[in-house]
Scaffold this active site. Structure first.
Site, PDB file in Angstrom:
ATOM      1  N   ASP A   1       9.417  -4.229  -4.292  1.00  0.00           N
ATOM      2  CA  ASP A   1      10.307  -5.360  -4.046  1.00  0.00           C
ATOM      3  C   ASP A   1      10.093  -5.883  -2.628  1.00  0.00           C
ATOM      4  O   ASP A   1      10.256  -5.146  -1.649  1.00  0.00           O
ATOM      5  CB  ASP A   1      11.758  -4.943  -4.235  1.00  0.00           C
ATOM      6  CG  ASP A   1      12.711  -6.108  -4.042  1.00  0.00           C
ATOM      7  OD1 ASP A   1      12.940  -6.839  -5.025  1.00  0.00           O
ATOM      8  OD2 ASP A   1      13.203  -6.296  -2.904  1.00  0.00           O
TER       9      ASP A   1
ATOM     10  N   ASP B   1      -9.422  -2.125  10.078  1.00  0.00           N
ATOM     11  CA  ASP B   1      -9.420  -0.856   9.374  1.00  0.00           C
ATOM     12  C   ASP B   1     -10.768  -0.183   9.611  1.00  0.00           C
ATOM     13  O   ASP B   1     -11.736  -0.809  10.075  1.00  0.00           O
ATOM     14  CB  ASP B   1      -9.143  -1.072   7.882  1.00  0.00           C
ATOM     15  CG  ASP B   1      -8.403   0.106   7.259  1.00  0.00           C
ATOM     16  OD1 ASP B   1      -8.524   1.231   7.780  1.00  0.00           O
ATOM     17  OD2 ASP B   1      -7.724  -0.086   6.234  1.00  0.00           O
TER      18      ASP B   1
END
Length: 669
Positions: A245, A371
């Site tokens: 959510d 990353d």
């Protein structure tokens, strides 16, 4: 920590720290009468006296330079220092290496002691001063080892302190490249557990405790939180998210960052720089495969829901997050957001995502950190998997998605031009130097990144107090108060999914228990008698994990990650134990949910089902016996079948056709 006698150049300066909010009071024309002396703690540097105050002689020239003057603002000091950097020093700042350890056979930096000779070369010859640590060991040892690194940094030309980062250490699951071993840190649920409780104040408090533990051992950067959304139930990285959510994730991300950074307004002294990841949409992973792998490099948006995945990052920006890490992956088709079209390359190479959307639309001014491995080559084994019978390896591994055929130099140039400030997992500053010398990058562009990186070090107070009290680390990290709060959160974060005939809570008197995946001594400490035959038991207690498959064993990360089916099947050890436990009058199954388990064929075989997101045996028995109560609500829905999972859209939350347990479900007692 060893204390040195006042008057020597190793003096300990007494006095209260000057708040950075007051640090902009200028160069000291007031004679220091209204300025409190900064507390340096230990230092091996000579000290400069001016206006009745002491300053570190960071560049060893005997004069007080603006960047050495702690009365000035971090911005002024960073501007002065960056003007003194050579091209090589700027390039070195843009590297975020792996702190080398002694006797490291993996190349991943796991061990119990740093290789100080190698670090000396990196810090004082290659000018690298940010490193990830994967080192374990006792907290005091970690702190002592960290102090040894800062002693090397004080020897550098300009005395720039080292920043140490880490993957999460305060949870249960350890996966190389995603989390780190705990080394005695307080153990809390995974971030999914905080989403299940949906209490931002608790999450902020956790972040503050983790901040204290990190800084006690010298860790000043957190390679977290994940703002990714768990909209694709097969994805292996769900355990590090705040669920599916976006509104809950947004609030949780903001609270987490405020706790770690120690402020609601950004980076302050004593704070840990949070690196929110992975910008943007990493959770919408095609077929649930992960972007560490070449076969998992694609994101997909069949629900046209890209904008939904941006929302959690708004929480990070509201908290003035220090750093952002882009995802490895890229969309499998054209995506346009706010009039900006995303390029078909990994996010770390995409100017539209980093400069136009992140810095432009969202006004982000912090450090963009890549990353790990985006500039590294991905060899044949990395692209196609190792041959049958050959173990996968980090040798030849890289994640340069969309730039696989480019040279390393081209990748560095592409990333820097896209907006990248620092490169994770590498110490290859020579490529940035070459790029400037060849006219592919301007030195002024490197200056921008070097300024952002240095500014954070000044904001954290690292130039004044880089060393830690190693003795105190042993009393801070994982102390009884912190661990008690962590245990309480483990209990509360559990979700009660099924409780037939009020099985829970359960009285202890005379109960014989059959165990699976549970420490017998823990059950005995709660008054249960442990039996070896399920037919003799009054109750069976089982701990199982969400099912998974290893679909790509010939790929480095594919061999470690949980992929594929979420369903319990005949022949699997956990499911066979669940079936065997059905012979007891009552059975209680606790499922570790690193992904949304399918429990359709489990419901009818057990009396009670608890979902946990990282919990000790003690936390489980506290809930079973009523000492603690499960208060969590599912942070993702639990599908009914893999048919429904295959039919749902990777970018859309809680959209399986007929969920067995809907998003937000949770019983109580």
């Amino acid at each position: 920590m060893k204390k040195f006698q006042p008057g020597s150049r190793y003096m300990l300066l007494a006095g209260t720290s000057l708040a950075l909010a007051l640090a902009g009071c200028g160069g000291g024309g007031d004679g220091g009468s209204h300025v409190a002396q900064q507390d340096f703690g230990y230092t091996g540097l000579n000290l400069i006296s001016q206006d009745g105050l002491k300053f570190k002689d960071l560049n060893k020239d005997g004069k007080l330079e603006p960047y050495e003057d702690w009365r000035l603002s971090p911005e002024v000091r960073a501007q002065d220092l960056v003007s003194r950097l050579t091209l090589a020093e700027k390039a070195g700042l843009m590297m975020h290496g792996t702190a080398p350890v002694l006797n490291d056979t993996t190349g991943a930096g796991t061990g119990n002691a740093y290789d100080l000779d190698a670090l000396n070369t990196l810090i004082n010859t290659q000018f690298v001063n940010t490193f990830i640590t994967r080192m374990g060991g006792a907290p005091q040892t970690m702190a002592e080892q960290y102090n040894s690194i800062q002693k090397l940094a004080e020897q550098s030309r300009l005395g720039i302190p080292v920043s140490i980062s880490t993957d999460p250490r305060n949870h249960f699951q350890y996966t190389l490249g995603a989390s780190a071993g705990s080394s005695g840190f307080s153990q809390w649920p995974e971030t999914l557990g905080f989403a299940a409780l949906n209490d931002p104040a608790l999450t902020r408090h956790f972040g503050d405790i983790a901040r204290q533990e990190y800084t006690a051992v010298g860790i000043t950067q957190a390679l977290s939180p994940q703002a990714d959304l768990a909209t694709e139930p097969r994805w292996p990285r769900i355990n590090g998210t705040f669920g599916e959510d976006a509104d809950i994730a947004k609030a949780q991300v903001q609270a987490y960052i405020e706790g770690f950074q120690g402020s609601t307004s950004g980076i302050v002294p004593g704070g840990v720089v949070a690196v929110v990841k992975h910008w943007v949409g990493y959770g919408a992973s095609k077929s649930g495969f992960d972007g560490h792998n070449y076969y998992g490099r694609f994101l997909t948006y069949p629900g046209n829901n890209f904008a939904y995945h941006l929302k959690p990052f708004e929480g990070a920006f509201a908290a003035n997050v220090g750093s952002v890490m882009p995802t490895y992956s890229f969309p499998d088709s054209t995506v346009t957001v706010n009039g900006i079209t995303i390029e078909q390359v990994g996010a770390g190479f995409d100017k539209a995502l980093l400069t136009d959307l992140l810095r432009g639309n969202y006004g982000f001014k912090g450090v963009i950190l890549s990353d790990w491995g985006i500039t590294s080559d991905c060899d044949t084994n990395c692209l196609n998997g190792t041959p049958t019978g050959v173990a996968p390896s980090f040798i030849g591994f890289g994640t340069p998605w969309g730039m696989e055929t480019a040279t390393k130099l081209q990748r560095y140039v592409k990333a820097v031009n896209a907006g990248m400030d620092q490169f994770g997992g590498v110490t290859e500053s020579q490529y940035l130097i070459q790029a400037v010398q060849q006219g592919l990058l301007t030195e002024s562009r490197l200056t921008e990144s070097a300024y952002r990186i240095l500014l954070q070090k000044f904001q954290q107070g690292l130039f004044e107090k880089p060393f830690v009290d190693a003795t105190a680390a042993a009393t801070i990290v994982g102390n009884a108060t912190f661990q008690a709060e962590a245990l309480d959160t483990q209990r509360r974060a559990m979700v009660l999914l099924q409780n037939n005939n009020a099985t829970l809570p359960m009285a202890l008197t005379g109960k014989k228990v059959w165990l699976y995946g549970v420490n017998a001594s823990v059950a005995q400490s709660y008054g249960f008698t442990v039996v070896s035959n399920v037919a003799d038991a009054d109750v069976a207690v089982l701990r199982v994990s969400t099912p998974y498959e290893t679909l790509h064993p010939n790929y480095m990360f594919g061999s470690m990650q949980h992929e594929g089916s979420l369903a319990f099947v005949d022949g699997a050890a956990d499911y066979e134990a669940i079936k065997a436990a059905a012979a007891a009058p009552k059975s209680i199954v606790s499922v570790y949910m690193d992904r949304p388990a399918i429990l359709t064929n489990v419901q009818d075989k057990t009396s009670a089902i608890l979902a946990n997101f990282g919990a000790s045996d003690a936390a489980l028995f506290d809930v079973i016996t009523g000492k603690g109560k499960p208060q969590g609500k599912l942070p993702f829905e639990l599908p009914s079948s893999m048919v429904d999972v295959a039919a749902q859209k990777e970018d859309v939350p809680h959209d399986t056709a007929s969920p067995l347990y809907p998003f937000g479900f949770g019983l109580s007692y």
